[in-house]
Design an enzyme around this catalytic site. Structure first.
Site, PDB file in Angstrom:
ATOM      1  N   GLY A 121      93.606 -72.659  52.550  1.00 39.75           N
ATOM      2  CA  GLY A 121      93.271 -71.958  51.445  1.00 39.75           C
ATOM      3  C   GLY A 121      92.655 -72.919  50.244  1.00 39.75           C
ATOM      4  O   GLY A 121      92.695 -74.108  50.558  1.00 39.75           O
ATOM      5  N   TYR A 122      92.067 -72.491  49.273  1.00 43.24           N
ATOM      6  CA  TYR A 122      91.546 -73.438  48.356  1.00 43.24           C
ATOM      7  C   TYR A 122      92.316 -73.109  46.839  1.00 43.24           C
ATOM      8  O   TYR A 122      92.484 -71.916  46.291  1.00 43.24           O
ATOM      9  CB  TYR A 122      90.077 -72.977  48.217  1.00 43.24           C
ATOM     10  N   LEU A 123      92.747 -74.144  46.343  1.00 43.41           N
ATOM     11  CA  LEU A 123      93.397 -73.966  44.942  1.00 43.41           C
ATOM     12  C   LEU A 123      92.280 -74.256  43.801  1.00 43.41           C
ATOM     13  O   LEU A 123      92.249 -73.757  43.067  1.00 43.41           O
ATOM     14  CB  LEU A 123      94.317 -75.375  44.805  1.00 43.41           C
TER      15      LEU A 123
END
Length: 156
Positions: A28-30
């Site tokens: 996932g991407y912060l």
């Protein structure tokens, strides 16, 4: 700390007979800003955090920094990520002088299969296996950060 890679679509699954290993990836991407992405990934039984910079104009290279972190930390960080988490199986396939990493996406990106090859230089030549199709290098729609916000199954 510069990543040089080319991406391709895949015609068929003929590559499966020659793969040397495979593992599940959840990521996932912060932050999915094109100037600086921050990715959290669980790859097999290891956790990672990765920062990537803006891609070059031709899409071949960009800054990349990665550090291994505890899986429990990666699991906690995944809960903070933007929109969709990406699930895929990665297959590793040595082919002549290079190694292809083929990602078979699942979930919201099901149906997408992308092959990547990391290179030593932007002008490095390599033989292409017959299961490779169109080059996707530099097409931002096929960046994982884009796919996490615009899943493949929603494309028209």
């Amino acid at each position: 700390m510069v990543e040089i890679e080319r991406k391709f679509s895949v015609k068929n699954t003929n590559f499966l007979v020659n793969t040397k290993e495979s593992f599940k990836i959840t990521q996932g991407y912060l932050n999915s800003d094109k100037n600086r992405t921050v990715r959290v990934r669980i790859k097999g039984n290891k956790g990672f955090i990765t920062v990537k910079g803006l891609s070059s104009v031709d899409g071949l290279s960009r800054f990349e920094w990665e550090k291994e972190i505890a899986v429990k930390d990666a699991e906690a960080l995944l809960l903070l990520c933007e929109d969709f988490v990406i699930d895929k199986t990665r297959y590793i396939l040595p082919f002549n002088d290079v190694v292809f990493e083929i990602d078979v996406f699942e979930g919201a990106n099901k149906g997408l299969v992308i092959a990547e090859v990391e290179l030593q230089s932007t002008d490095q030549q390599f033989e292409k296996p017959d299961w490779l199709a169109d080059e996707l290098t530099g097409d931002k729609r096929f960046y994982n950060a884009y796919l996490s916000n615009h899943p493949f199954t929603t494309w028209k």
